[in-house]
Design an enzyme around this catalytic site. Structure first.
Site, PDB file in Angstrom:
ATOM      1  N   GLY A 244       0.981  -1.226   0.056  1.00 30.57           N
ATOM      2  CA  GLY A 244      -0.161  -0.258   0.011  1.00 30.57           C
ATOM      3  C   GLY A 244       0.742   1.194  -0.379  1.00 30.57           C
ATOM      4  O   GLY A 244       0.452   2.113  -0.326  1.00 30.57           O
ATOM      5  N   GLU A 245       2.065   0.662   0.633  1.00 24.85           N
ATOM      6  CA  GLU A 245       3.136   2.235   0.762  1.00 24.85           C
ATOM      7  C   GLU A 245       3.569   2.837  -0.186  1.00 24.85           C
ATOM      8  O   GLU A 245       4.224   3.388  -1.099  1.00 24.85           O
ATOM      9  CB  GLU A 245       3.792   2.054   2.205  1.00 24.85           C
TER      10      GLU A 245
ATOM     11  N   ASP B 154      -3.927   6.432   6.583  1.00 22.39           N
ATOM     12  CA  ASP B 154      -4.085   5.155   6.723  1.00 22.39           C
ATOM     13  C   ASP B 154      -4.325   4.267   7.120  1.00 22.39           C
ATOM     14  O   ASP B 154      -3.581   3.465   8.313  1.00 22.39           O
ATOM     15  CB  ASP B 154      -1.797   5.485   6.965  1.00 22.39           C
TER      16      ASP B 154
ATOM     17  N   ASP C 116      -5.801   1.751   6.843  1.00 18.85           N
ATOM     18  CA  ASP C 116      -5.629   0.096   6.838  1.00 18.85           C
ATOM     19  C   ASP C 116      -7.204  -0.820   7.718  1.00 18.85           C
ATOM     20  O   ASP C 116      -7.049  -0.678   8.993  1.00 18.85           O
ATOM     21  CB  ASP C 116      -4.794  -0.577   6.702  1.00 18.85           C
TER      22      ASP C 116
HETATM   23  O1  LIG Z   1      -0.095  -1.031   2.529  1.00 15.45           O
HETATM   24  C1  LIG Z   1       0.416  -1.824   3.288  1.00 15.45           C
HETATM   25  O2  LIG Z   1       0.518  -2.901   1.945  1.00 15.45           O
HETATM   26  C2  LIG Z   1       0.788  -2.532   4.555  1.00 15.45           C
HETATM   27  C3  LIG Z   1       1.659  -3.354   4.941  1.00 15.45           C
HETATM   28  C4  LIG Z   1       2.105  -3.608   6.453  1.00 15.45           C
HETATM   29  C5  LIG Z   1       2.639  -5.226   6.210  1.00 15.45           C
HETATM   30  O3  LIG Z   1       2.423  -6.426   4.979  1.00 15.45           O
HETATM   31  O4  LIG Z   1       2.500  -5.970   7.370  1.00 15.45           O
HETATM   32  C6  LIG Z   1       1.685  -2.890   7.413  1.00 15.45           C
HETATM   33  C7  LIG Z   1       0.531  -2.019   7.060  1.00 15.45           C
HETATM   34  N1  LIG Z   1       0.583  -1.942   5.790  1.00 15.45           N
HETATM   35  C8  LIG Z   1       1.035  -1.289   7.533  1.00 15.45           C
HETATM   36  O5  LIG Z   1       0.440  -0.354   7.230  1.00 15.45           O
HETATM   37  C9  LIG Z   1       0.995  -0.830   9.261  1.00 15.45           C
HETATM   38  O6  LIG Z   1       0.689  -0.325   9.821  1.00 15.45           O
HETATM   39  C10 LIG Z   1       1.853  -2.588   9.351  1.00 15.45           C
HETATM   40  C11 LIG Z   1       2.229  -2.961  10.511  1.00 15.45           C
HETATM   41  C12 LIG Z   1       2.747  -3.772  10.243  1.00 15.45           C
HETATM   42  C13 LIG Z   1       2.996  -4.559  11.469  1.00 15.45           C
HETATM   43  O7  LIG Z   1       3.877  -6.005  11.518  1.00 15.45           O
HETATM   44  O8  LIG Z   1       4.085  -4.474  12.746  1.00 15.45           O
HETATM   45  N2  LIG Z   1       2.956  -4.353   9.070  1.00 15.45           N
HETATM   46  C14 LIG Z   1       2.033  -3.194   8.294  1.00 15.45           C
END
Ligand SMILES: O=C(O)c1cc(C(=O)O)c2c(n1)C(=O)C(=O)c1cc(C(=O)O)[nH]c1-2
Length: 591
Positions: free
Chosen positions: A204-205, A312, A314
């Protein structure tokens, strides 16, 4: 090339004697695993034996509940380590120990898969994937395996879906799902339902177009792929005035499944880039729950929790499938404590998803109201991040809760939510062009600012909700720590959770939230706990290994409030397994 290694290779300390010559060991350990492995059928996935934990949340409904009750509120004080296993890997360990009849499977960051004897902690095999050198990892973690037949499936950070022989760890096939060089990666545990192995992708980022894809478990061929951003001519496309090709809606947490409706429910990520005014419209199906038929991937319903996401937030955690009593009838509900700070109750059916209720569970200053019929929130526009401005809002971009899953106990009828209260954030919107494979945020990732609400005495809060009445029944508050703890509920009326920056793993009384037991681990616990039974003994298992966004939040808190938040939480992954004192293995006798 990907490789599978026996116990003596793969970065772990080799045993001093070959396994086949060790006392009490008749055969190499991989062969032992082969002898005992019980094939995982659709029937077993639908109705798993209480002694096993066969998938991410144990059951398709996502409740994260083990019916085992040998360990209960009367004896949990006697819980002691039965064994532990150091993974040799740093960063965020989040995967549940998946257990099938005495064999445990865990994953680590970099998509290593480790098979262990669930009773003794003996290493059976380890699979290591050779990752490309130019791989950048924004979220270096992996959330676990899926089992089916005699195979296991793992989704990798370089965006492959890999099938292994669950008995030996040998790779059977590896299919590229997407191109990591364009910002695609995978962190979730796959979901097997309706004869398909389903995965979704992160990114997403980086401005990816989110998707769920279904694979044939035998051949590894992709059967279908459904984009979470509808293309031209598809329903929902009209909610994008521009930017649908890079619109986000990534999927990085495992979906849940209703076998009667034959529908899988997936939560979708934030819209991309972050600033909503860069892509006017509601932006379906971002920040939504989407119902998919696993046979063909067709969308059979959706509900968008909030439109034109700019925070943001999600909404990737799949809703829990729970029978909820409301107004004298039983609702086949989808229950979702949202990253947007609201607790959502929806009704699921063959005809789609219907809004039932939405109430805040943390301080939230963005929504000014919710349409009672549709559930559509209205916004305080001053609290909506936008281009060329700095905007404050609560909760922070990590939300009322991020990915760590909530749990539900059908015994107490309570939903347990690992929340972050009193935490607000700010985003500064900047203009940015899309470049494949580069961060596409319309904000500076280094500028993410957190603030604790003035006068607040805590952030982390484990909450118990009576969902029939939308009432918070109890909460346990953690001073000076955020909460990143996946929750497990058990038939012993216990709730297990780590998630604080002080390295504790705890058991709470499900009825009133009292801490009945706590133990210090090597690192912070962000792993999904699981419970299983072997030879009449119940075990509680969890991985400790702090990292990823739990640490990012720790850094942001240390910036905001250095007196109360230190930067350092020790790193390193360890699987911890606990059992009641009198049930652990007998100690060697002194001669
Ligand atoms: O937008 C995305 O594709 C994406 C992926 C991931 C991920 O795959 O772990 C996180 C996030 N966003 C996100 O916004 C987030 O806060 C987050 C926290 C974590 C973590 O492992 O603690 N992954 C992710």
């Amino acid at each position: 090339q990907p490789q599978s290694t026996g116990p003596s290779a793969g970065g772990v300390a080799p045993p001093s004697t070959p396994p086949s010559q060790q006392p009490g060991t008749q055969a190499p350990r991989a062969e032992q695993a082969e002898r005992r492995f019980t094939p995982v059928t659709d029937q077993r996935l639908r109705n798993p034996e209480p002694r096993n934990w066969l998938m991410y949340r144990r059951t398709y409904d996502g409740q994260g509940y083990s019916p085992l009750d040998q360990i209960n509120t009367n004896n949990v004080q006697d819980l002691v380590p039965a064994w532990s296993f150091s993974t040799g890997v740093n960063e965020g360990h989040q995967a549940p120990p998946i257990v099938n009849d005495g064999i445990m499977y865990i994953t680590t960051p970099q998509a290593q898969v480790i098979a262990l004897d669930a009773k003794t902690g003996d290493l059976l095999w380890r699979y290591k994937r050779q990752l490309p050198e130019d791989l950048t990892q924004l979220h270096p973690t992996n959330r676990g395996v899926a089992l089916y037949g005699d195979r296991l499936f793992v989704a990798t950070v370089d965006c492959f879906l890999v099938a292994l022989d669950a008995k030996t760890g040998k790779e059977i096939w590896a299919e590229q799902v997407e191109d990591y060089q364009k910002g695609h990666y995978m962190t979730l545990a796959p979901l097997v339902a309706g004869g398909k192995v389903m995965v979704g992708g992160s990114g997403g980022e980086y401005g990816v177009r989110g998707y769920v894809a279904g694979y044939d478990p035998d051949s590894g061929k992709q059967a279908w792929r459904t984009f979470m951003i509808p293309g031209p001519g598809e329903p929902g496309h009209e909610t994008w005035q521009k930017g649908w090709e890079t619109g986000g809606g990534s999927i990085w947490i495992t979906g849940h499944y209703d076998p009667e409706l034959n529908l899988a429910y997936w939560g979708t990520g934030n819209a991309a880039p972050w600033m909503g005014d860069a892509r006017p419209g509601d932006n379906l199906y971002t920040t939504s729950v989407v119902a998919l038929n696993p046979n063909d991937g067709k969308i059979r319903g959706h509900h968008q929790y909030h439109h034109n996401d700019s925070w943001d937030w999600d909404e990737v955690s799949a809703p829990l499938l729970i029978d909820v009593q409301r107004d004298g009838r039983t609702i086949k509900a989808l229950v979702h404590p949202g990253r947007n700070g609201y607790l959502w109750t929806l009704e699921r059916g063959q005809e789609g998803i219907r809004f039932v209720s939405g109430v805040p569970y943390v301080n939230q200053d963005v929504f000014t109201g919710i349409d009672p019929k549709t559930g559509r929130p209205s916004y305080n526009e001053a609290r909506k991040p936008r281009l060329d401005a700095k905007v404050d809002f609560c909760p922070s971009l990590w939300g009322g809760k991020d990915w760590p899953p909530a749990a539900y106990s059908p015994r107490t009828r309570l939903l347990f939510v690992p929340a972050n209260e009193n935490l607000c954030g700010a985003l500064t919107g900047i203009r940015m062009d899309y470049v494949p494979g580069q961060l596409f945020l319309t904000a500076g990732i280094e500028d993410i600012a957190l603030s604790v609400r003035p006068g607040a005495t805590h952030i982390g809060e484990l909450q118990a909700w009576d969902i029939a009445n939308n009432r918070k029944v109890w909460s346990h508050k953690f001073e000076k720590s955020q909460l990143w703890g996946p929750v497990m509920a058990t038939g012993g009326d216990l709730v297990f959770m780590g998630g604080t920056n002080d390295r504790y793993f705890r058991a709470f009384d499900a009825k009133d939230g009292r801490v009945l037991w706590q133990v210090r681990t090597n690192s912070g616990v962000t792993g999904v706990p699981s419970s299983y039974e072997v030879d009449g003994t119940q075990y509680i298992a969890v991985q400790s290994g702090w990292g990823v966004d739990a640490q990012r939040m720790q850094d942001a808190l240390a910036n905001a409030d250095p007196a109360n938040y230190k930067r350092d939480v020790p790193q390193g992954g360890v699987v911890w397994v606990y059992a009641l004192r009198q049930r652990t293995q007998p100690q060697p006798q002194r001669r």
